[in-house]
Scaffold this motif. Structure first.
Motif, mmCIF file in Angstrom:
data_model
loop_
_atom_site.group_PDB
_atom_site.id
_atom_site.type_symbol
_atom_site.label_atom_id
_atom_site.label_comp_id
_atom_site.label_asym_id
_atom_site.label_seq_id
_atom_site.Cartn_x
_atom_site.Cartn_y
_atom_site.Cartn_z
ATOM 1 N N PRO A 27 0.650 -1.277 0.007
ATOM 2 C CA PRO A 27 0.064 0.000 -0.116
ATOM 3 C C PRO A 27 0.889 1.256 0.138
ATOM 4 C CG PRO A 27 0.278 -0.910 2.119
ATOM 5 C CD PRO A 27 0.712 -1.794 1.388
ATOM 6 N N SER A 28 0.270 2.515 -0.495
ATOM 7 C CA SER A 28 0.859 3.734 -0.515
ATOM 8 C C SER A 28 1.036 3.984 1.235
ATOM 9 C CB SER A 28 0.021 4.687 -1.042
ATOM 10 O OG SER A 28 -1.146 4.805 -0.527
ATOM 11 N N LEU A 29 1.966 5.038 1.203
ATOM 12 C CA LEU A 29 2.163 5.473 2.704
ATOM 13 C C LEU A 29 0.978 5.914 3.249
ATOM 14 C CD1 LEU A 29 4.103 5.641 5.176
ATOM 15 C CD2 LEU A 29 4.706 7.677 3.947
ATOM 16 N N GLU A 30 0.068 6.629 2.494
ATOM 17 C CA GLU A 30 -1.340 7.455 3.049
ATOM 18 C C GLU A 30 -2.310 6.030 3.233
ATOM 19 O OE1 GLU A 30 -4.840 10.061 1.319
ATOM 20 O OE2 GLU A 30 -3.199 9.578 -0.102
ATOM 21 N N LEU A 31 -2.210 5.135 2.539
ATOM 22 C CA LEU A 31 -3.181 3.946 2.861
ATOM 23 C C LEU A 31 -2.676 3.228 4.187
ATOM 24 C CD1 LEU A 31 -5.591 2.145 2.321
ATOM 25 C CD2 LEU A 31 -4.166 1.029 0.579
ATOM 26 N N ALA A 32 -1.524 2.902 4.294
ATOM 27 C CA ALA A 32 -0.885 2.531 5.338
ATOM 28 C C ALA A 32 -1.312 3.174 6.632
ATOM 29 C CB ALA A 32 0.644 2.314 5.116
ATOM 30 N N PHE A 33 -1.377 4.466 6.562
ATOM 31 C CA PHE A 33 -1.653 5.405 7.796
ATOM 32 C C PHE A 33 -3.108 5.227 7.923
ATOM 33 C CE2 PHE A 33 2.568 7.261 7.596
ATOM 34 C CZ PHE A 33 2.941 7.549 9.062
ATOM 35 N N LYS A 34 -3.911 4.952 7.019
ATOM 36 C CA LYS A 34 -5.426 4.826 6.990
ATOM 37 C C LYS A 34 -5.651 3.473 7.647
ATOM 38 C CE LYS A 34 -7.172 7.805 3.214
ATOM 39 N NZ LYS A 34 -7.924 7.886 2.111
ATOM 40 N N LEU A 35 -4.963 2.549 7.081
ATOM 41 C CA LEU A 35 -5.275 1.199 7.694
ATOM 42 C C LEU A 35 -4.992 1.184 9.211
ATOM 43 C CD1 LEU A 35 -3.804 -0.735 4.835
ATOM 44 C CD2 LEU A 35 -6.245 -0.751 5.650
ATOM 45 N N ALA A 36 -3.837 1.571 9.616
ATOM 46 C CA ALA A 36 -3.223 1.631 10.718
ATOM 47 C C ALA A 36 -4.214 2.387 11.943
ATOM 48 C CB ALA A 36 -1.959 2.352 11.065
ATOM 49 N N ARG A 40 -6.608 0.804 14.835
ATOM 50 C CA ARG A 40 -6.247 1.166 16.051
ATOM 51 C C ARG A 40 -4.946 0.471 16.184
ATOM 52 N NH1 ARG A 40 -11.819 1.527 19.585
ATOM 53 N NH2 ARG A 40 -13.026 2.871 18.133
ATOM 54 N N THR A 41 -3.770 0.711 15.432
ATOM 55 C CA THR A 41 -2.435 0.391 15.594
ATOM 56 C C THR A 41 -1.430 1.499 14.873
ATOM 57 O OG1 THR A 41 -1.000 -1.514 15.460
ATOM 58 C CG2 THR A 41 -2.416 -1.270 13.858
ATOM 59 N N THR A 42 -0.454 0.828 15.047
ATOM 60 C CA THR A 42 0.700 1.866 14.191
ATOM 61 C C THR A 42 1.262 1.386 12.842
ATOM 62 O OG1 THR A 42 2.523 0.640 15.333
ATOM 63 C CG2 THR A 42 1.654 2.560 16.580
ATOM 64 N N VAL A 43 1.656 2.088 11.945
ATOM 65 C CA VAL A 43 2.186 1.354 11.087
ATOM 66 C C VAL A 43 3.370 0.576 11.028
ATOM 67 C CG1 VAL A 43 3.059 2.039 8.595
ATOM 68 C CG2 VAL A 43 1.456 3.432 9.573
ATOM 69 N N ASP A 44 4.004 0.611 11.912
ATOM 70 C CA ASP A 44 5.208 -0.096 12.443
ATOM 71 C C ASP A 44 4.502 -1.503 12.911
ATOM 72 O OD1 ASP A 44 7.017 1.556 11.904
ATOM 73 O OD2 ASP A 44 7.427 2.297 13.846
ATOM 74 N N GLU A 45 3.532 -1.639 13.550
ATOM 75 C CA GLU A 45 2.920 -2.779 14.192
ATOM 76 C C GLU A 45 2.193 -3.588 13.056
ATOM 77 O OE1 GLU A 45 3.200 -4.829 17.176
ATOM 78 O OE2 GLU A 45 4.258 -3.052 17.662
ATOM 79 N N GLY A 50 10.782 -6.657 6.052
ATOM 80 C CA GLY A 50 11.431 -7.696 6.028
ATOM 81 C C GLY A 50 10.894 -9.150 6.734
ATOM 82 N N ARG A 51 9.786 -9.023 7.281
ATOM 83 C CA ARG A 51 9.009 -10.123 7.852
ATOM 84 C C ARG A 51 8.982 -11.247 6.880
ATOM 85 N NH1 ARG A 51 3.085 -9.105 9.518
ATOM 86 N NH2 ARG A 51 3.075 -8.657 7.323
ATOM 87 N N ASP A 52 9.131 -12.436 7.532
ATOM 88 C CA ASP A 52 9.291 -13.764 6.471
ATOM 89 C C ASP A 52 7.632 -13.960 6.399
ATOM 90 O OD1 ASP A 52 12.091 -14.080 6.522
ATOM 91 O OD2 ASP A 52 11.946 -15.662 8.229
ATOM 92 N N SER A 53 7.390 -14.512 4.991
ATOM 93 C CA SER A 53 6.048 -14.566 4.894
ATOM 94 C C SER A 53 5.347 -15.839 4.802
ATOM 95 C CB SER A 53 5.952 -14.336 3.160
ATOM 96 O OG SER A 53 6.568 -15.216 2.286
#
Length: 54
Positions: A27-36, A40-45, A50-53
């Motif tokens: 997702p775009s950065l804007e969408l990532a922030f909307k999703l977070a 009710r979480t952070t973009v980092d969470e 690099g998370r294994d899939s």
């Protein structure tokens, strides 16, 4: 929350949410922030770089 509900709250299609969940779309950065915000979480969470899939 369903994909349809999340897509409505973030103004994207359900298919976009599905593609993000299945790691087929970054997702775009804007969408990532909307999703977070909606989830009710952070973009980092929500998106761990690099998370294994599997």
């Amino acid at each position: 929350m369903s994909q349809a509900e999340l897509s409505e709250l973030t103004s994207v299609t359900r298919q976009t949410i599905n593609a993000i969940e299945n790691e087929k779309y970054d997702p775009s950065l804007e969408l990532a922030f909307k999703l977070a915000k909606v989830l009710r979480t952070t973009v980092d969470e929500l998106f761990i770089y690099g998370r294994d899939s599997k």
